[in-house]
Design a protein around this motif. Structure first.
Motif, mmCIF file in Angstrom:
data_model
loop_
_atom_site.group_PDB
_atom_site.id
_atom_site.type_symbol
_atom_site.label_atom_id
_atom_site.label_comp_id
_atom_site.label_asym_id
_atom_site.label_seq_id
_atom_site.Cartn_x
_atom_site.Cartn_y
_atom_site.Cartn_z
ATOM 1 N N UNK A 1 3.628 -5.661 1.687
ATOM 2 C CA UNK A 1 4.847 -4.974 2.135
ATOM 3 C C UNK A 1 5.275 -5.416 3.531
ATOM 4 N N UNK A 2 4.313 -5.666 4.402
ATOM 5 C CA UNK A 2 4.643 -6.121 5.748
ATOM 6 C C UNK A 2 5.291 -7.503 5.703
ATOM 7 N N UNK A 3 4.740 -8.394 4.882
ATOM 8 C CA UNK A 3 5.331 -9.728 4.746
ATOM 9 C C UNK A 3 6.728 -9.657 4.136
ATOM 10 N N UNK A 4 6.898 -8.781 3.170
ATOM 11 C CA UNK A 4 8.217 -8.614 2.560
ATOM 12 C C UNK A 4 9.216 -8.078 3.589
ATOM 13 N N UNK A 5 8.785 -7.172 4.427
ATOM 14 C CA UNK A 5 9.668 -6.659 5.487
ATOM 15 C C UNK A 5 10.028 -7.757 6.487
#
Length: 137
Positions: free
Chosen positions: A103-107
């Motif tokens: 999720x952090x990478x997607x953000x």
């Protein structure tokens, strides 16, 4: 000598026995249904993330092709930003759903997309509906 089963004991303990059997059957059924619903939900969410990143990649490749013929200095900065954006998507762990920072990478990818749009002077218009999501410019 063995005692005959107590008829009254069987009647009194029937509620407890049936409650236990019902719990075990319900727990097993809930596990089966939960697994199937979880798999269906995961496929749906995964398809949404894949579609979003695919849209970003198409956007970046299109702009990279449009800017490839230009020799202006400001366009070289745009190309570097697009290369950085494409690199982030290249490193994204598509095949590892257990990746802890998914999720952090997607953000970060979403944030970089906003930066790229700002640098290119493009205003993305996000329209998300229950059936599908669209991205227009």
């Amino acid at each position: 000598m063995e005692r005959a089963p107590d008829l009254f004991d069987a009647i009194v303990m029937a509620e407890e026995r049936y409650r236990g059997e019902g719990y075990r059957e319900g727990y097993a059924e809930g596990g089966r249904v939960g697994l199937s619903e979880g798999r269906r939900h995961g496929v749906s969410r995964g398809a949404g993330v894949g579609s979003e990143i695919g849209c970003y990649r198409g956007f970046a490749f299109t702009w990279k092709c449009l800017l490839s013929e230009s020799t202006a200095e400001k366009d070289s900065k745009k190309r570097r930003m697009l290369d950085s954006f494409l690199g982030m998507m290249q490193k994204f762990p598509y095949a590892d759903p257990t990746y802890a920072q998914l999720h952090e990478d997607l953000d970060r990818i979403r944030g970089k997309f906003k930066q790229v749009c700002s640098l290119l002077g493009v205003q993305p218009n996000f329209q998300v509906s229950p059936g599908s999501s669209t991205l227009s410019f």
